[in-house]
Design a protein around this motif. Structure first.
Motif, PDB file in Angstrom:
ATOM      1  N   ALA A  33       0.816  -1.215   0.000  1.00  0.00           N
ATOM      2  CA  ALA A  33       0.000   0.000   0.000  1.00  0.00           C
ATOM      3  C   ALA A  33       0.847   1.262   0.000  1.00  0.00           C
ATOM      4  O   ALA A  33       0.503   2.262  -0.638  1.00  0.00           O
ATOM      5  CB  ALA A  33      -0.935  -0.004   1.200  1.00  0.00           C
ATOM      6  N   ARG A  39      -3.371  -9.379  -0.300  1.00  0.00           N
ATOM      7  CA  ARG A  39      -3.851  -8.009  -0.467  1.00  0.00           C
ATOM      8  C   ARG A  39      -4.204  -7.800  -1.938  1.00  0.00           C
ATOM      9  O   ARG A  39      -3.598  -8.384  -2.835  1.00  0.00           O
ATOM     10  CB  ARG A  39      -2.803  -6.974  -0.043  1.00  0.00           C
ATOM     11  CG  ARG A  39      -2.350  -7.097   1.389  1.00  0.00           C
ATOM     12  CD  ARG A  39      -1.643  -5.827   1.878  1.00  0.00           C
ATOM     13  NE  ARG A  39      -2.597  -4.768   2.164  1.00  0.00           N
ATOM     14  CZ  ARG A  39      -2.285  -3.637   2.805  1.00  0.00           C
ATOM     15  NH1 ARG A  39      -1.023  -3.418   3.192  1.00  0.00           N
ATOM     16  NH2 ARG A  39      -3.203  -2.725   3.050  1.00  0.00           N
ATOM     17  N   SER A  40      -5.174  -6.931  -2.162  1.00  0.00           N
ATOM     18  CA  SER A  40      -5.593  -6.640  -3.525  1.00  0.00           C
ATOM     19  C   SER A  40      -5.947  -5.164  -3.633  1.00  0.00           C
ATOM     20  O   SER A  40      -6.467  -4.565  -2.688  1.00  0.00           O
ATOM     21  CB  SER A  40      -6.796  -7.497  -3.921  1.00  0.00           C
ATOM     22  OG  SER A  40      -7.242  -7.152  -5.223  1.00  0.00           O
ATOM     23  N   ALA A  41      -5.646  -4.572  -4.790  1.00  0.00           N
ATOM     24  CA  ALA A  41      -6.004  -3.182  -5.061  1.00  0.00           C
ATOM     25  C   ALA A  41      -6.729  -3.089  -6.400  1.00  0.00           C
ATOM     26  O   ALA A  41      -6.604  -2.100  -7.122  1.00  0.00           O
ATOM     27  CB  ALA A  41      -4.756  -2.308  -5.061  1.00  0.00           C
ATOM     28  N   THR A  42      -7.457  -4.132  -6.743  1.00  0.00           N
ATOM     29  CA  THR A  42      -8.166  -4.159  -8.022  1.00  0.00           C
ATOM     30  C   THR A  42      -9.499  -4.875  -7.857  1.00  0.00           C
ATOM     31  O   THR A  42      -9.648  -5.748  -6.994  1.00  0.00           O
ATOM     32  CB  THR A  42      -7.328  -4.880  -9.100  1.00  0.00           C
ATOM     33  OG1 THR A  42      -8.072  -4.945 -10.313  1.00  0.00           O
ATOM     34  CG2 THR A  42      -6.961  -6.284  -8.667  1.00  0.00           C
ATOM     35  N   ASP A  43     -10.462  -4.479  -8.683  1.00  0.00           N
ATOM     36  CA  ASP A  43     -11.753  -5.175  -8.718  1.00  0.00           C
ATOM     37  C   ASP A  43     -11.753  -6.312  -9.730  1.00  0.00           C
ATOM     38  O   ASP A  43     -12.748  -7.029  -9.862  1.00  0.00           O
ATOM     39  CB  ASP A  43     -12.878  -4.185  -9.089  1.00  0.00           C
ATOM     40  CG  ASP A  43     -13.087  -3.132  -8.008  1.00  0.00           C
ATOM     41  OD1 ASP A  43     -12.830  -3.446  -6.830  1.00  0.00           O
ATOM     42  OD2 ASP A  43     -13.475  -1.999  -8.356  1.00  0.00           O
ATOM     43  N   GLN A  54       0.991   1.492  -7.580  1.00  0.00           N
ATOM     44  CA  GLN A  54       0.179   0.575  -6.794  1.00  0.00           C
ATOM     45  C   GLN A  54       0.187  -0.819  -7.424  1.00  0.00           C
ATOM     46  O   GLN A  54      -0.401  -1.036  -8.491  1.00  0.00           O
ATOM     47  CB  GLN A  54      -1.271   1.059  -6.714  1.00  0.00           C
ATOM     48  CG  GLN A  54      -2.195   0.113  -5.943  1.00  0.00           C
ATOM     49  CD  GLN A  54      -1.752  -0.085  -4.511  1.00  0.00           C
ATOM     50  OE1 GLN A  54      -1.853   0.822  -3.696  1.00  0.00           O
ATOM     51  NE2 GLN A  54      -1.255  -1.273  -4.166  1.00  0.00           N
ATOM     52  N   ASP A 106       1.420   5.633  -1.767  1.00  0.00           N
ATOM     53  CA  ASP A 106       1.093   6.682  -0.801  1.00  0.00           C
ATOM     54  C   ASP A 106       2.045   7.857  -0.995  1.00  0.00           C
ATOM     55  O   ASP A 106       3.242   7.754  -0.696  1.00  0.00           O
ATOM     56  CB  ASP A 106       1.203   6.114   0.614  1.00  0.00           C
ATOM     57  CG  ASP A 106       0.758   7.108   1.684  1.00  0.00           C
ATOM     58  OD1 ASP A 106       0.651   8.313   1.381  1.00  0.00           O
ATOM     59  OD2 ASP A 106       0.555   6.677   2.833  1.00  0.00           O
ATOM     60  N   LYS A 154      -1.121  -4.532  -7.939  1.00  0.00           N
ATOM     61  CA  LYS A 154      -2.533  -4.936  -7.934  1.00  0.00           C
ATOM     62  C   LYS A 154      -2.819  -6.071  -6.960  1.00  0.00           C
ATOM     63  O   LYS A 154      -3.900  -6.148  -6.385  1.00  0.00           O
ATOM     64  CB  LYS A 154      -2.948  -5.353  -9.353  1.00  0.00           C
ATOM     65  CG  LYS A 154      -2.643  -4.312 -10.433  1.00  0.00           C
ATOM     66  CD  LYS A 154      -3.233  -2.946 -10.117  1.00  0.00           C
ATOM     67  CE  LYS A 154      -2.971  -1.956 -11.247  1.00  0.00           C
ATOM     68  NZ  LYS A 154      -1.538  -1.604 -11.368  1.00  0.00           N
ATOM     69  N   ARG A 155      -1.837  -6.977  -6.775  1.00  0.00           N
ATOM     70  CA  ARG A 155      -2.086  -8.136  -5.907  1.00  0.00           C
ATOM     71  C   ARG A 155      -0.807  -8.542  -5.188  1.00  0.00           C
ATOM     72  O   ARG A 155       0.292  -8.417  -5.741  1.00  0.00           O
ATOM     73  CB  ARG A 155      -2.589  -9.337  -6.724  1.00  0.00           C
ATOM     74  CG  ARG A 155      -3.969  -9.141  -7.331  1.00  0.00           C
ATOM     75  CD  ARG A 155      -4.302 -10.243  -8.316  1.00  0.00           C
ATOM     76  NE  ARG A 155      -5.619 -10.036  -8.935  1.00  0.00           N
ATOM     77  CZ  ARG A 155      -5.968 -10.493 -10.125  1.00  0.00           C
ATOM     78  NH1 ARG A 155      -5.095 -11.209 -10.834  1.00  0.00           N
ATOM     79  NH2 ARG A 155      -7.175 -10.251 -10.620  1.00  0.00           N
TER      80      ARG A 155
END
Length: 701
Positions: free
Chosen positions: A140, A231-235, A161, A144, A163-164
């Motif tokens: 993350a 962790r994930s930052a994508t749909d 960022q 930032d 994604k995974r």
């Protein structure tokens, strides 16, 4: 991007799949250079081992098709706790920031690691835990803008960022949850399955015994590797067969650097004989010439495209020769075991590609095989020097790389903790050989009134027109008595520490070869000393073990230093014949090794039998003799053993129950059998006084 604590921790099968099957960009990030581990092919330890493992890792990465980066954190040996790793590495935030910077620079879509984020004691190395924790945090923080904004001033370092983030699950059991399984048995473009490519890469890690592991058939290709999403930052929905599934294309893939393309095998290499260089080592300010053999080239109408250190001038000849004049300020790359920790990669500094003149298409490329050295280099000194009443020779060696240097002068002095010079030598002169090598021999002697203790030996080497080179090494003025009349038979493995120790103690010994073990007369020996991991690398020892036990029964003393479960315990394949299992009876009474270890080198020691001869004769072992150990107390402690063994020591890491199997002794017939899991060889390597006395008592039993 794969994240790993040490060389050979990388997830080779998955990396090979994504490079050779999916044709994705793949990076490998190693936190240390592995200098704190054991060496199964030679005596190198610490920084010298780090240089060896770096080379092995780069060879493996070439096979996997990845580019490898080192974060250069200290591998201080096995640790059970992430807190200890972070403490030694400058703090959790410093480690996280180093990874954040690399993520921002390389811009990966997916991070994956074998290392969990939780503290799990002996089930997982503390360095591994630190990797997992920093990966979880960096995922993350890399995006930032308020975190380490100064990094964003560096060229190519931008907010990014991933994604995974995935955790590799090693052996999913029935009912174990996983999110993705990657079909690593799939063939790549060459037709070779990714998991078999990974085994070829694994075999490059010889210092960790992996080539032996591969040759013995124990490394078997996988069908799948299994992952849990952390962790994930994508749909984007997960693809159950692809950790990068359903992600949009990465816009930076088309801008990968030439070094990445070289390291990952995307640019063809020239045949080895196609490129020659007039000198494999150059000094700053010198000129080097690269020449091409036209008969070995894919085509002749080409031109050089070179990436060299800033300030380098280049001149191309008509026959495709290239002359480079290096800047005076160029940072050396030698000696490697010193300079490797100043760089994220360890490749030679001059890279080239050959382009087709008409189209600019890259035809081939590589690294110019030239290292950069100062005019005068003194080899890293030994880890320690022993000063004795009888002077012992201490060698200082080095290399002259500047052709104008015709003579070097060496001088030596011994100083105490306050810097007071206690003894000094007369200057010695040496003429470098045709290879530039020189050597001085110094015999450090202290005045009679000086007490045993720790001192420093300082070597200064000078040459006309050059800055003096000063090197220092800790020196121990110590003494250890041994029983008179000792005659030791040494079953040596790949390490030379025990032989060096016997030499330093003045003890007569013979290295026992296959003939001596199988048919030689053992009666002259008072003691047989078995080196670390000898049951892994000495099949003749395994075959003659019963003969040695008969010799013990008849009155001999046999001392076995630490072995691992793989070569010792019943149920594991024999290292030399995987069709059969270890016999499980190498010791005279049942003794099974476990994975217990005490990693705190200052862990308190309890003598369970203070009156035992091992602690009293011929040297009385004092509490101070256990102070100042390096790296660890011991490893692979016996887990279960027969009551015939006397437990002589107890010790433990903080918060754990005492381990009592580090030093076991048993009477067997008229003789004595000793097994010790103590890391004696590391202490003896640095001339630890207390360990010298304990070792002298061991061989004097």
């Amino acid at each position: 991007m794969n994240l790993a604590a040490h060389p050979d921790d990388e997830d080779g099968s998955t990396l090979a799949y994504y490079r050779h099957v999916a044709d994705d960009v793949a990076y490998s990030v190693i936190y240390t250079r592995g200098e704190g581990g054991q060496n199964e092919i030679g005596p190198e330890l610490y920084e010298a081992l780090g240089a060896l493992r770096t080379t092995e890792t780069e060879r493996a990465a070439r096979i996997l098709g990845t580019q490898v980066f080192f974060l250069n954190y200290d591998d201080f040996g096995y640790s059970k706790f992430a807190t200890e790793a972070f403490e030694r590495w400058g703090g959790e935030d410093d480690v996280t920031a180093s990874l954040v910077r690399l993520i921002r620079k390389l811009k990966p879509d997916v991070l994956f690691t074998n290392h969990d984020t939780v503290t799990v004691g002996q089930r997982q190395h503390g360095h591994h835990q630190a990797v997992g924790i920093s990966a979880y945090n960096a995922f993350a923080l890399a995006a930032d803008a308020s975190y380490r904004p100064e990094q964003l001033d560096e060229p190519g370092v931008d907010l990014w960022q991933p994604k995974r983030l995935f955790l590799r699950l090693w052996r999913p059991r029935v009912g174990t949850a996983y999110d993705v399984k990657v079909p690593v048995s799939t063939p790549g473009a060459s037709g070779e399955p990714a998991s078999e490519i990974a085994i070829r890469a694994l075999s490059q890690h010889s210092s960790q015994g992996m080539d032996f592991f591969v040759k013995s058939g124990r490394a078997r290709p996988l069908e799948f590797t299994y992952f849990r999403l952390l962790r994930s930052a994508t749909d984007a929905p997960l693809d159950t067969l692809d950790i990068a599934g359903n992600l949009p294309p990465n816009p930076h893939v088309g801008t990968t650097s030439i070094p990445y393309r070289l390291d990952s095998g995307r640019i063809p290499e020239l045949a080895e004989e196609a490129l020659t260089i007039d000198s494999p080592v150059a000094t700053p300010g010198a000129s080097v010439q690269l020449a091409l053999d036209g008969s070995q080239l894919p085509m002749t109408d080409m031109y050089w495209d070179v990436q060299a250190p800033e300030g380098t001038t280049m001149e191309t000849g008509e026959d495709l020769t290239l002359t480079l004049t290096l800047p005076e300020t160029l940072t050396p790359t030698l000696p490697k075991q010193v300079q490797q920790y100043t760089r994220l990669t360890s490749r030679p500094p001059i890279r080239y590609v050959l382009r087709e003149r008409e189209s600019d298409r890259i035809v081939a490329g590589g690294y110019a095989p030239v290292e950069i050295a100062p005019p005068l280099v003194v080899d890293p000194l030994p880890d320690a020097v022993r000063i004795a009443k009888k002077p012992l020779p201490f060698a200082v060696t080095g290399t002259v790389y500047e052709p104008d240097i015709e003579e070097v002068v060496g001088s030596f002095e011994t100083v105490d903790a306050s810097g007071t010079v206690l003894a000094a030598s007369q200057p010695q002169r040496a003429v470098p050989g045709s290879d530039g090598r020189f050597r001085f021999i110094f015999k450090p002697v202290l005045p009679p009134q000086v007490e045993p203790g720790t001192y420093t030996v300082r070597a200064t080497v000078e040459a006309a027109g050059q800055e003096p080179v000063v090197a220092e090494v800790p020196a121990q003025y110590l003494y250890a008595d041994v029983r008179q009349g000792l005659n030791v038979g040494l079953v040596e493995s790949y390490d030379n520490t025990l032989a060096e120790t016997l030499d330093a103690l003045g003890v007569a010994y013979t290295k026992l070869d296959s003939t001596a073990l199988s048919a030689g007369d053992l009666s002259p020996y008072t003691t047989v000393l078995v080196d670390i991991r000898a049951y892994l690398v000495r099949n003749d020892l395994r075959q003659a073990n019963d003969r040695l036990l008969d010799w013990v029964k008849a009155g001999g003393t046999m001392i076995v230093t630490y072995q691992k479960t793989f070569e010792w315990n019943a149920g594991y394949p024999d290292p030399f014949d995987r069709e059969v299992e270890n016999p499980g009876d190498f010791a005279p009474f049942p003794l099974e090794l476990g994975r217990g270890r005490v990693t705190y080198e200052d862990a308190p020691i309890t003598l369970r039998d203070p009156a035992h001869p091992l602690f009293n004769s011929p040297n009385r072992i004092q509490p101070s003799d256990w102070s100042g150990w390096v790296q660890e107390r011991g490893l692979y402690y016996p887990a279960t053993y027969a009551p015939e063994y006397a437990e002589l020591l107890a010790m433990n890491d903080p918060g754990e129950e005492p381990l009592t199997g580090s030093l076991l002794a048993a009477k067997y017939g008229d003789g004595t059998y000793v097994y010790t899991a103590l890391a004696l060889y590391r202490q003896l390597k640095v001339y630890h006084p207390g360990t010298y006395r304990l070792f002298a008592n061991l061989i004097s039993l």
